[in-house]
Design a protein around this motif. Structure first.
Motif, PDB file in Angstrom:
ATOM      1  N   GLN A 278       0.832  -1.208   0.000  1.00  0.00           N
ATOM      2  CA  GLN A 278       0.000   0.000   0.000  1.00  0.00           C
ATOM      3  C   GLN A 278       0.867   1.259   0.000  1.00  0.00           C
ATOM      4  OE1 GLN A 278      -3.373  -0.370  -0.547  1.00  0.00           O
ATOM      5  NE2 GLN A 278      -2.629  -2.455  -0.768  1.00  0.00           N
ATOM      6  N   ARG A 279       1.981   1.215   0.735  1.00  0.00           N
ATOM      7  CA  ARG A 279       2.882   2.368   0.751  1.00  0.00           C
ATOM      8  C   ARG A 279       3.509   2.587  -0.623  1.00  0.00           C
ATOM      9  NH1 ARG A 279       7.344   3.192   5.431  1.00  0.00           N
ATOM     10  NH2 ARG A 279       8.054   1.127   4.762  1.00  0.00           N
ATOM     11  N   PRO A 442       2.181   4.335   7.203  1.00  0.00           N
ATOM     12  CA  PRO A 442       1.139   5.367   7.050  1.00  0.00           C
ATOM     13  C   PRO A 442      -0.252   4.742   6.962  1.00  0.00           C
ATOM     14  CG  PRO A 442       2.917   5.638   5.428  1.00  0.00           C
ATOM     15  CD  PRO A 442       3.123   4.312   6.073  1.00  0.00           C
ATOM     16  N   LYS A 443      -1.220   5.454   7.479  1.00  0.00           N
ATOM     17  CA  LYS A 443      -2.597   4.979   7.415  1.00  0.00           C
ATOM     18  C   LYS A 443      -3.102   5.064   5.968  1.00  0.00           C
ATOM     19  CE  LYS A 443      -7.155   5.693   9.503  1.00  0.00           C
ATOM     20  NZ  LYS A 443      -7.964   6.529  10.414  1.00  0.00           N
ATOM     21  N   PRO A 444      -3.749   4.018   5.441  1.00  0.00           N
ATOM     22  CA  PRO A 444      -4.291   4.078   4.079  1.00  0.00           C
ATOM     23  C   PRO A 444      -5.260   5.244   3.911  1.00  0.00           C
ATOM     24  CG  PRO A 444      -4.347   1.826   4.913  1.00  0.00           C
ATOM     25  CD  PRO A 444      -3.966   2.704   6.070  1.00  0.00           C
ATOM     26  N   LYS A 447      -8.185   6.034  -1.039  1.00  0.00           N
ATOM     27  CA  LYS A 447      -8.285   6.399  -2.458  1.00  0.00           C
ATOM     28  C   LYS A 447      -7.275   5.625  -3.301  1.00  0.00           C
ATOM     29  CE  LYS A 447      -9.794  11.096  -1.307  1.00  0.00           C
ATOM     30  NZ  LYS A 447      -9.453  12.546  -1.350  1.00  0.00           N
ATOM     31  N   ILE A 448      -6.026   5.652  -2.861  1.00  0.00           N
ATOM     32  CA  ILE A 448      -4.972   4.901  -3.546  1.00  0.00           C
ATOM     33  C   ILE A 448      -4.567   3.682  -2.718  1.00  0.00           C
ATOM     34  CG2 ILE A 448      -2.522   4.986  -4.234  1.00  0.00           C
ATOM     35  CD1 ILE A 448      -3.011   7.805  -5.235  1.00  0.00           C
ATOM     36  N   SER A 449      -4.552   3.851  -1.404  1.00  0.00           N
ATOM     37  CA  SER A 449      -4.232   2.746  -0.507  1.00  0.00           C
ATOM     38  C   SER A 449      -5.449   2.408   0.346  1.00  0.00           C
ATOM     39  CB  SER A 449      -3.042   3.119   0.381  1.00  0.00           C
ATOM     40  OG  SER A 449      -3.275   4.348   1.045  1.00  0.00           O
ATOM     41  N   PHE A 450      -5.530   1.142   0.758  1.00  0.00           N
ATOM     42  CA  PHE A 450      -6.738   0.664   1.430  1.00  0.00           C
ATOM     43  C   PHE A 450      -6.364  -0.230   2.599  1.00  0.00           C
ATOM     44  CE2 PHE A 450      -7.272   1.007  -3.144  1.00  0.00           C
ATOM     45  CZ  PHE A 450      -8.256   1.987  -3.231  1.00  0.00           C
ATOM     46  N   THR A 454     -10.938  -4.061   3.824  1.00  0.00           N
ATOM     47  CA  THR A 454     -11.649  -3.458   2.686  1.00  0.00           C
ATOM     48  C   THR A 454     -11.195  -4.094   1.383  1.00  0.00           C
ATOM     49  OG1 THR A 454     -11.901  -1.344   3.843  1.00  0.00           O
ATOM     50  CG2 THR A 454     -12.087  -1.304   1.449  1.00  0.00           C
ATOM     51  N   ASN A 455      -9.882  -4.291   1.245  1.00  0.00           N
ATOM     52  CA  ASN A 455      -9.357  -4.870   0.016  1.00  0.00           C
ATOM     53  C   ASN A 455      -9.745  -6.331  -0.144  1.00  0.00           C
ATOM     54  OD1 ASN A 455      -8.172  -3.617  -2.142  1.00  0.00           O
ATOM     55  ND2 ASN A 455      -6.062  -3.880  -1.458  1.00  0.00           N
ATOM     56  N   VAL A 456      -9.777  -7.065   0.962  1.00  0.00           N
ATOM     57  CA  VAL A 456     -10.138  -8.485   0.883  1.00  0.00           C
ATOM     58  C   VAL A 456     -11.541  -8.654   0.300  1.00  0.00           C
ATOM     59  CG1 VAL A 456     -10.682 -10.532   2.277  1.00  0.00           C
ATOM     60  CG2 VAL A 456      -8.571  -9.280   2.676  1.00  0.00           C
TER      61      VAL A 456
END
Length: 550
Positions: A278-279, A442-444, A447-450, A454-456
């Motif tokens: 995600q980073r 960093p916290k997702p 928008k770009i990172s999740f 949520t992603n699962v």
């Protein structure tokens, strides 16, 4: 409980797994003899549901299997037009030129594909030839004959209660017997693992090595889309914490595959592979590409990375291991599907010759010889030192020395380094938490990172909650009594689907919770758990992820 009685069906060849290896074997068997009875058993709800790969496809295996695949409408239509490689820092990157790389690294003439869709198409070709394919049929155990040979598998057992006893709608499944059984489960499959242990197939071989690969499919702004572009990166954000890298593949329909691989021999138990992925997407080069786009799918799976020196013996009486059940990924090329197909062809040809000669349930030694000395062995032998160089000496040394080693192997057929060893297993590589510091991720941003859960949801995974947990602890006390104080219980982090949690509530002892409904069948827990306390087994058929076009 009384012994379960099951009906049995007889086949010439029983194939476990409808991936590129299993389907290639099925097709080749029927090409050689239309009268052979061949069955393919697939644990996914449909063919392709559990297939996840990069993927830039080297079509050499398919060219040999179905030379007219283009005319037959194979979903292989996006040739690589632009091939780039970058070394990333946090704020930018440096492009590494293609010219110093050995020819085997070139993606010219290859195709960006969804292997899930390629397998769906291959299944259609197989069925046209008369192969029986049964999706939603997990193979829960092997059946052995009187002399210890593999006789078949149990498939289609449904309806157990959570304690393992038969429920009200229990179906015992069937035994499917074959003169030969092909195990094509992919990485770290439960039946392959049983055979490797039972017959000591890894004796004299290096430990198998693995990576965890995570992938998202994005629909992006058409103005930013460059169909046929292939980008690979190394460096940031992993740095010296772990080996690995990324891929960004522009396929058709304004879609992009964004993937991230972390080698599982990392030392720091606080490393969080999913959050590294995600980073990575917040790197300026990647964030700009994804800005305004939409993530439409997510998935993860382990990747076999041990290569040439880690391939176990591939045959036992009555059975053969194919594809990623052996480990046939060419790590620097990030390709294994072509070798999986070639292994299917080789196994089929060996089994056909054996059956024609009146043989059954013996060792298909001809198959193993072909794998080790034919195109697969030659492909993997050239790159055999790249992974151990990276593990021992780091990324930069592996780039320089690995490149030199691949050149000498490619040009002259030898290596100045001989064949390097891998050493430890990935589980044994994990160091105690006291030697490391936690990593602040960093916290997702949503928008770009999740966040992981949520992603699962975008893997569309599902498991019947009433069935027994398929993630089995050898000792239920180890996670809290051993792994938590010694390793900060890394299962909380290495799982890309949020299956494992340590619940700490005020005034109560910590609890280890397994959310098996989230599992995407990547097998990372079976590989990386430092105590080797988790055994991944097959849930009932049809359960797990439902990947659309991974």
């Amino acid at each position: 409980m009384a012994e379960i009685e099951r009906e049995a069906m007889e086949y010439d060849v029983v194939i476990v797994g409808a991936g590129p290896a299993g389907l290639s074997a099925a097709i080749r068997l029927k090409q050689l003899d239309a009268d052979l009875n061949v069955v393919v058993l697939e644990k996914g709800s449909e063919v392709g549901a559990h297939i996840l790969s990069g993927a830039v496809l080297d079509t050499s295996g398919l060219d040999r299997l179905i030379p007219d695949w283009k005319d037959r409408g194979a979903p292989i239509t996006v040739p690589v037009k632009n091939d780039r490689f970058y070394m990333l820092g946090e704020a930018g990157g440096v492009r590494i030129p293609n010219w110093p790389m050995p020819p085997l690294m070139s993606n010219h003439g290859k195709y960006i594909v969804s292997m899930a869709n390629v397998c769906r198409w291959m299944a259609e070709q197989a069925e046209e030839l008369g192969v029986e394919i049964f999706p939603g049929m997990a193979c829960s155990e092997l059946v052995y004959g009187d002399n210890g040979e593999v006789k078949g598998v149990v498939a289609g057992e449904f309806g157990k209660n959570s304690d393992g006893t038969p429920g009200p709608n229990y179906e015992p499944g069937m035994e499917l017997h074959g003169k030969y059984v092909f195990i094509c489960e992919g990485v770290r499959g439960s039946l392959a693992k049983e055979l490797i242990q039972k017959y000591d197939l890894s004796a004299g071989k290096e430990p198998q090595k693995f990576g965890i690969g995570m992938k998202e499919i994005w629909e992006i702004d058409p103005a930013k889309h460059r169909e046929g572009t292939v980008i690979h990166t190394m460096g940031w954000p992993l740095g010296g914490n772990a080996g690995g890298g990324s891929f960004i593949y522009h396929l058709d329909n304004n879609q992009v595959y964004v993937g991230f691989v972390v080698h599982l021999n990392y030392k720091n138990p606080y490393l969080y592979p999913y959050m590294e992925f995600q980073r990575f997407k917040h790197h300026p080069m990647v964030a700009e590409l994804l800005k305004g786009g939409k993530r439409v799918a997510y998935g993860a799976r382990a990747i076999s990375e041990g290569g040439y020196q880690s391939m176990p013996k591939m045959v036992v009486p009555g059975a053969a291991l194919l594809g990623c059940s052996v480990g046939m990924v060419n790590v620097p090329r990030i390709k294994g599907n072509h070798n999986a197909m070639l292994s299917g062809i080789a196994a089929a040809e060996a089994a056909h010759a054996a059956i024609k000669a009146g043989r059954a349930s013996d060792e298909l030694t001809e198959y193993e010889t072909e794998v080790r000395t034919g195109p697969i062995g030659k492909d993997l032998r050239k790159v055999r030192n790249v992974k151990p160089m990276w593990s021992k000496w780091g990324m930069m040394a592996s780039l320089a020395l690995g490149g030199f080693d691949m050149w000498t192997n490619d040009l002259f057929g030898f290596s100045l380094f001989g064949t390097l060893k891998h050493g430890k297993t990935d589980a044994a590589s994990t160091e105690e938490a006291a030697k490391h510091r936690p990593i602040d991720y960093p916290k997702p941003d949503g928008k770009i990172s999740f966040d992981r859960l949520t992603n699962v949801a975008f893997s569309f995974t599902n498991h019947d909650e009433s069935q027994p947990c398929h993630l089995r602890l050898k000792d239920p006390e180890v996670p809290i009594k051993v792994n938590l104080p010694k390793y900060a219980e890394p299962a909380q982090r290495y799982c890309p689907a949020g299956v494992y949690e340590v619940i700490e509530e005020e005034g109560q002892a910590p609890r280890f919770v397994i959310n098996f409904q989230n599992c995407v069948h990547c097998k990372t827990c079976d590989i990386k758990d430092p105590s080797q306390n988790i055994n991944w087994t097959c849930p009932q058929g049809g359960d797990g992820p439902n990947y659309p076009n991974m």
